[in-house]
Motif scaffolding. Structure first.
Motif, PDB file in Angstrom:
ATOM      1  N   TYR A  59      39.039  50.732  67.580  1.00 61.29           N
ATOM      2  CA  TYR A  59      39.651  52.038  67.780  1.00 61.29           C
ATOM      3  C   TYR A  59      40.375  52.141  69.118  1.00 61.29           C
ATOM      4  O   TYR A  59      41.134  53.072  69.344  1.00 61.29           O
ATOM      5  CB  TYR A  59      38.597  53.149  67.684  1.00 61.29           C
ATOM      6  CG  TYR A  59      38.401  53.644  66.274  1.00 61.29           C
ATOM      7  CD1 TYR A  59      38.999  54.810  65.845  1.00 61.29           C
ATOM      8  CD2 TYR A  59      37.646  52.926  65.358  1.00 61.29           C
ATOM      9  CE1 TYR A  59      38.845  55.263  64.551  1.00 61.29           C
ATOM     10  CE2 TYR A  59      37.481  53.367  64.064  1.00 61.29           C
ATOM     11  CZ  TYR A  59      38.081  54.531  63.663  1.00 61.29           C
ATOM     12  OH  TYR A  59      37.942  54.982  62.383  1.00 61.29           O
ATOM     13  N   LEU A  60      40.158  51.170  70.028  1.00 59.83           N
ATOM     14  CA  LEU A  60      40.872  51.180  71.301  1.00 59.83           C
ATOM     15  C   LEU A  60      42.349  50.825  71.139  1.00 59.83           C
ATOM     16  O   LEU A  60      43.118  50.998  72.085  1.00 59.83           O
ATOM     17  CB  LEU A  60      40.204  50.205  72.276  1.00 59.83           C
ATOM     18  CG  LEU A  60      38.781  50.568  72.696  1.00 59.83           C
ATOM     19  CD1 LEU A  60      38.203  49.463  73.542  1.00 59.83           C
ATOM     20  CD2 LEU A  60      38.761  51.877  73.463  1.00 59.83           C
ATOM     21  N   LYS A  61      42.732  50.318  69.973  1.00 63.29           N
ATOM     22  CA  LYS A  61      44.159  50.044  69.748  1.00 63.29           C
ATOM     23  C   LYS A  61      44.963  51.334  69.605  1.00 63.29           C
ATOM     24  O   LYS A  61      46.190  51.306  69.643  1.00 63.29           O
ATOM     25  CB  LYS A  61      44.339  49.180  68.516  1.00 63.29           C
ATOM     26  CG  LYS A  61      43.958  49.858  67.210  1.00 63.29           C
ATOM     27  CD  LYS A  61      44.069  48.911  66.046  1.00 63.29           C
ATOM     28  CE  LYS A  61      43.648  49.600  64.739  1.00 63.29           C
ATOM     29  NZ  LYS A  61      43.679  48.663  63.613  1.00 63.29           N
ATOM     30  N   PHE A 111      40.852  61.049  69.869  1.00 63.13           N
ATOM     31  CA  PHE A 111      39.567  61.540  70.375  1.00 63.13           C
ATOM     32  C   PHE A 111      38.477  60.482  70.230  1.00 63.13           C
ATOM     33  O   PHE A 111      37.635  60.317  71.112  1.00 63.13           O
ATOM     34  CB  PHE A 111      39.181  62.812  69.617  1.00 63.13           C
ATOM     35  CG  PHE A 111      37.856  63.383  70.023  1.00 63.13           C
ATOM     36  CD1 PHE A 111      37.704  64.005  71.238  1.00 63.13           C
ATOM     37  CD2 PHE A 111      36.754  63.285  69.187  1.00 63.13           C
ATOM     38  CE1 PHE A 111      36.484  64.529  71.618  1.00 63.13           C
ATOM     39  CE2 PHE A 111      35.541  63.800  69.553  1.00 63.13           C
ATOM     40  CZ  PHE A 111      35.407  64.432  70.778  1.00 63.13           C
ATOM     41  N   GLN A 112      38.478  59.750  69.124  1.00 60.58           N
ATOM     42  CA  GLN A 112      37.479  58.705  68.924  1.00 60.58           C
ATOM     43  C   GLN A 112      37.666  57.552  69.916  1.00 60.58           C
ATOM     44  O   GLN A 112      36.703  57.008  70.437  1.00 60.58           O
ATOM     45  CB  GLN A 112      37.565  58.186  67.490  1.00 60.58           C
ATOM     46  CG  GLN A 112      37.082  59.178  66.459  1.00 60.58           C
ATOM     47  CD  GLN A 112      37.318  58.704  65.046  1.00 60.58           C
ATOM     48  OE1 GLN A 112      37.916  57.654  64.835  1.00 60.58           O
ATOM     49  NE2 GLN A 112      36.848  59.469  64.077  1.00 60.58           N
ATOM     50  N   ASN A 158      26.398  62.607  65.255  1.00 58.91           N
ATOM     51  CA  ASN A 158      26.424  63.344  63.997  1.00 58.91           C
ATOM     52  C   ASN A 158      27.837  63.788  63.620  1.00 58.91           C
ATOM     53  O   ASN A 158      28.169  63.926  62.447  1.00 58.91           O
ATOM     54  CB  ASN A 158      25.510  64.567  64.086  1.00 58.91           C
ATOM     55  CG  ASN A 158      24.052  64.175  64.048  1.00 58.91           C
ATOM     56  OD1 ASN A 158      23.683  63.212  63.396  1.00 58.91           O
ATOM     57  ND2 ASN A 158      23.219  64.906  64.753  1.00 58.91           N
ATOM     58  N   LEU A 159      28.664  64.036  64.648  1.00 62.84           N
ATOM     59  CA  LEU A 159      30.041  64.421  64.376  1.00 62.84           C
ATOM     60  C   LEU A 159      30.849  63.247  63.826  1.00 62.84           C
ATOM     61  O   LEU A 159      31.578  63.372  62.852  1.00 62.84           O
ATOM     62  CB  LEU A 159      30.709  64.923  65.661  1.00 62.84           C
ATOM     63  CG  LEU A 159      30.636  66.411  65.970  1.00 62.84           C
ATOM     64  CD1 LEU A 159      31.235  66.660  67.329  1.00 62.84           C
ATOM     65  CD2 LEU A 159      31.380  67.205  64.924  1.00 62.84           C
ATOM     66  N   LEU A 160      30.700  62.085  64.466  1.00 63.98           N
ATOM     67  CA  LEU A 160      31.563  60.945  64.153  1.00 63.98           C
ATOM     68  C   LEU A 160      30.841  59.822  63.433  1.00 63.98           C
ATOM     69  O   LEU A 160      31.430  58.777  63.196  1.00 63.98           O
ATOM     70  CB  LEU A 160      32.175  60.399  65.446  1.00 63.98           C
ATOM     71  CG  LEU A 160      32.969  61.400  66.276  1.00 63.98           C
ATOM     72  CD1 LEU A 160      33.364  60.778  67.590  1.00 63.98           C
ATOM     73  CD2 LEU A 160      34.205  61.847  65.539  1.00 63.98           C
ATOM     74  N   ARG A 209      34.899  58.534  59.120  1.00 61.36           N
ATOM     75  CA  ARG A 209      33.496  58.246  59.392  1.00 61.36           C
ATOM     76  C   ARG A 209      33.233  56.833  59.899  1.00 61.36           C
ATOM     77  O   ARG A 209      32.104  56.435  60.038  1.00 61.36           O
ATOM     78  CB  ARG A 209      32.666  58.455  58.123  1.00 61.36           C
ATOM     79  CG  ARG A 209      32.606  59.884  57.676  1.00 61.36           C
ATOM     80  CD  ARG A 209      31.758  60.015  56.440  1.00 61.36           C
ATOM     81  NE  ARG A 209      31.821  61.362  55.892  1.00 61.36           N
ATOM     82  CZ  ARG A 209      31.252  61.728  54.758  1.00 61.36           C
ATOM     83  NH1 ARG A 209      30.588  60.838  54.050  1.00 61.36           N
ATOM     84  NH2 ARG A 209      31.352  62.964  54.325  1.00 61.36           N
ATOM     85  N   HIS A 210      34.258  56.060  60.143  1.00 55.50           N
ATOM     86  CA  HIS A 210      34.072  54.639  60.377  1.00 55.50           C
ATOM     87  C   HIS A 210      33.927  54.281  61.849  1.00 55.50           C
ATOM     88  O   HIS A 210      33.832  53.111  62.173  1.00 55.50           O
ATOM     89  CB  HIS A 210      35.245  53.863  59.788  1.00 55.50           C
ATOM     90  CG  HIS A 210      35.432  54.124  58.329  1.00 55.50           C
ATOM     91  ND1 HIS A 210      34.473  53.781  57.393  1.00 55.50           N
ATOM     92  CD2 HIS A 210      36.440  54.705  57.647  1.00 55.50           C
ATOM     93  CE1 HIS A 210      34.900  54.124  56.188  1.00 55.50           C
ATOM     94  NE2 HIS A 210      36.094  54.699  56.327  1.00 55.50           N
ATOM     95  N   SER A 211      33.954  55.255  62.769  1.00 57.85           N
ATOM     96  CA  SER A 211      33.921  54.903  64.178  1.00 57.85           C
ATOM     97  C   SER A 211      32.507  54.591  64.650  1.00 57.85           C
ATOM     98  O   SER A 211      32.310  53.778  65.535  1.00 57.85           O
ATOM     99  CB  SER A 211      34.501  56.045  65.010  1.00 57.85           C
ATOM    100  OG  SER A 211      33.764  57.219  64.791  1.00 57.85           O
ATOM    101  N   PHE A 212      31.468  55.238  64.094  1.00 57.10           N
ATOM    102  CA  PHE A 212      30.094  55.030  64.519  1.00 57.10           C
ATOM    103  C   PHE A 212      29.194  54.791  63.302  1.00 57.10           C
ATOM    104  O   PHE A 212      29.378  55.392  62.253  1.00 57.10           O
ATOM    105  CB  PHE A 212      29.557  56.253  65.274  1.00 57.10           C
ATOM    106  CG  PHE A 212      30.068  56.383  66.674  1.00 57.10           C
ATOM    107  CD1 PHE A 212      29.539  55.630  67.694  1.00 57.10           C
ATOM    108  CD2 PHE A 212      31.087  57.262  66.959  1.00 57.10           C
ATOM    109  CE1 PHE A 212      30.011  55.752  68.971  1.00 57.10           C
ATOM    110  CE2 PHE A 212      31.577  57.395  68.235  1.00 57.10           C
ATOM    111  CZ  PHE A 212      31.040  56.631  69.238  1.00 57.10           C
TER     112      PHE A 212
END
Length: 288
Positions: free
Chosen positions: A26-28, A120-121, A255-257, A268-271
Motif C-alpha cells: 500500500y506504500l506504492k 489514508f491506509q 476494526n476499521l481497516l 478490507r485487504h490492508s490489515f
C-alpha cells in the motif's frame, strides 16, 4: 508473515500482544498522499481578480507611431512624472485591464473516494514501519516495543510529571523533549507545513483527561480516531509520523481497516489481525 505488536504498561513492562499482518504494497500509493495535500492546500487560496475601478483612473490614449515608444495607451500631458506611463498593458508600470473578473486557474479540484481511502491506509501503515521514521530523522534508540502502544490507563493521567515518567519507561522521551525545544508553530498553519513531520502525535479513542493535558503543551498534537485524516498522519504529504497509540485506539483502527471492517469488501485487504495474549488462546477481534 505476522508481526506481533506488544502493549507496554505505564511502568514500562511489556504485556499482551496483538498479532497483525499488513500489506506494505500500500506504500506504492504515496503519490496519492502528495496529490491530496496539494489539492487541500490550493483550496485555501482565494480566487483573485482585478477590481472594477482599475482602468478608469486616467484618460489614456495611444500616442501613435513615430515617437520611439510602443503603441500602448499612455497618459496625456508633458513634464510631469505620470505623463507618458502606459495605462492598460501588463508590460508597463501599473498597467491594468478594465473589469476582468475571471479567474484563470481552477483551484478547487475534487478527488475520488477510492483514492482517498488508499491514501489514508498508506499513511497509517507508514507510521508502523521504523525504517521510514528513521529516514525522517526520528530517534528510536530508547524505544523497547515499536510501535508505541500504551495501556489504557494513560488516558486517566492529569499531571505532566506522571506523563513524563510513563514516557521515560515506555520510550520516546528523546523525541518528546526535542519537540518542546523547537519554536512554537501556529495552529492555523500546522497542517500544511513540512516542519510538522517531526512533531509527535497522541492518538486516543474517546474524550479523556489526556486531551486537556496535551492541549496546553507546545508542539505536541493529540487526535481522536473520529478526526483522523491523511494530513494528520502524513503532514506535508510526507510519510512516517511518530505516533503514540493507546490500546483501544489501535484496536479500533484495526476494526476499521481489518477483516471485520465496516467498509466494502474491496477496502478490507490492508490489515489482517488476531488478538493474542500470553497463556491464552488466539481469538479474532470482534466488532464493537
Amino acid at each position: 508473515d505476522y508481526n506481533i505488536f506488544r502493549i507496554s504498561g505505564i511502568d514500562g513492562s511489556t504485556k499482551r500482544g496483538i498479532k497483525v499482518q499488513f500489506n506494505k504494497n500500500y506504500l506504492k500509493y504515496s503519490h496519492l498522499i502528495k496529490r491530496y495535500y496539494i489539492i487541500k492546500k490550493n483550496s485555501m487560496i482565494k480566487n483573485k481578480y482585478v477590481k472594477k475601478f482599475y482602468g478608469t483612473l486616467y484618460s489614456a490614449k495611444s500616442w501613435g507611431p513615430g515617437r520611439a515608444l510602443a503603441r500602448v495607451p499612455r497618459i496625456k500631458g508633458s513634464g510631469t512624472i505620470i505623463s507618458g506611463q502606459g495605462a492598460i498593458n501588463n508590460i508597463c508600470r501599473g498597467g491594468r485591464t478594465y473589469g476582468v473578473n475571471k479567474t484563470k486557474k481552477k483551484w478547487g479540484i475534487k478527488m475520488n473516494r477510492k483514492s482517498k481511502i488508499k491514501a489514508f491506509q498508506a499513511s497509517l501503515i507508514s507510521a508502523l514501519i521504523p525504517s521510514l521514521l528513521i529516514s525522517r530523522g526520528h530517534i528510536l534508540s530508547d524505544i523497547k516495543n515499536f510501535p508505541l502502544i500504551i495501556e489504557q490507563l494513560v488516558e486517566m493521567i492529569w499531571d505532566t510529571k506522571e506523563l513524563i515518567l510513563t514516557i521515560k519507561g515506555v520510550g520516546g522521551y528523546q523525541e518528546f523533549c526535542r519537540s518542546l525545544k523547537k519554536p512554537k508553530i501556529g495552529k492555523k498553519t500546522y497542517k500544511f507545513l513540512n516542519s510538522t513531520k517531526s512533531i509527535p502525535a497522541f492518538i486516543v479513542d474517546n474524550k479523556c483527561n489526556l486531551i486537556y493535558l496535551i492541549r496546553n503543551m507546545k508542539n505536541i498534537n493529540i487526535f481522536r480516531i473520529s478526526s483522523l485524516s491523511t494530513l494528520k498522519l502524513s503532514p506535508g504529504g510526507n510519510l512516517g509520523r511518530f505516533c503514540f497509540f493507546t490500546e483501544n485506539s489501535f484496536i479500533s483502527i484495526l476494526n476499521l481497516l481489518g477483516n471485520n471492517s465496516i467498509m466494502n469488501s474491496s477496502y478490507r485487504h490492508s490489515f489482517k489481525c488476531y488478538f493474542t495474549a500470553e497463556g491464552t488462546k488466539k481469538t479474532k477481534i470482534k466488532k464493537k
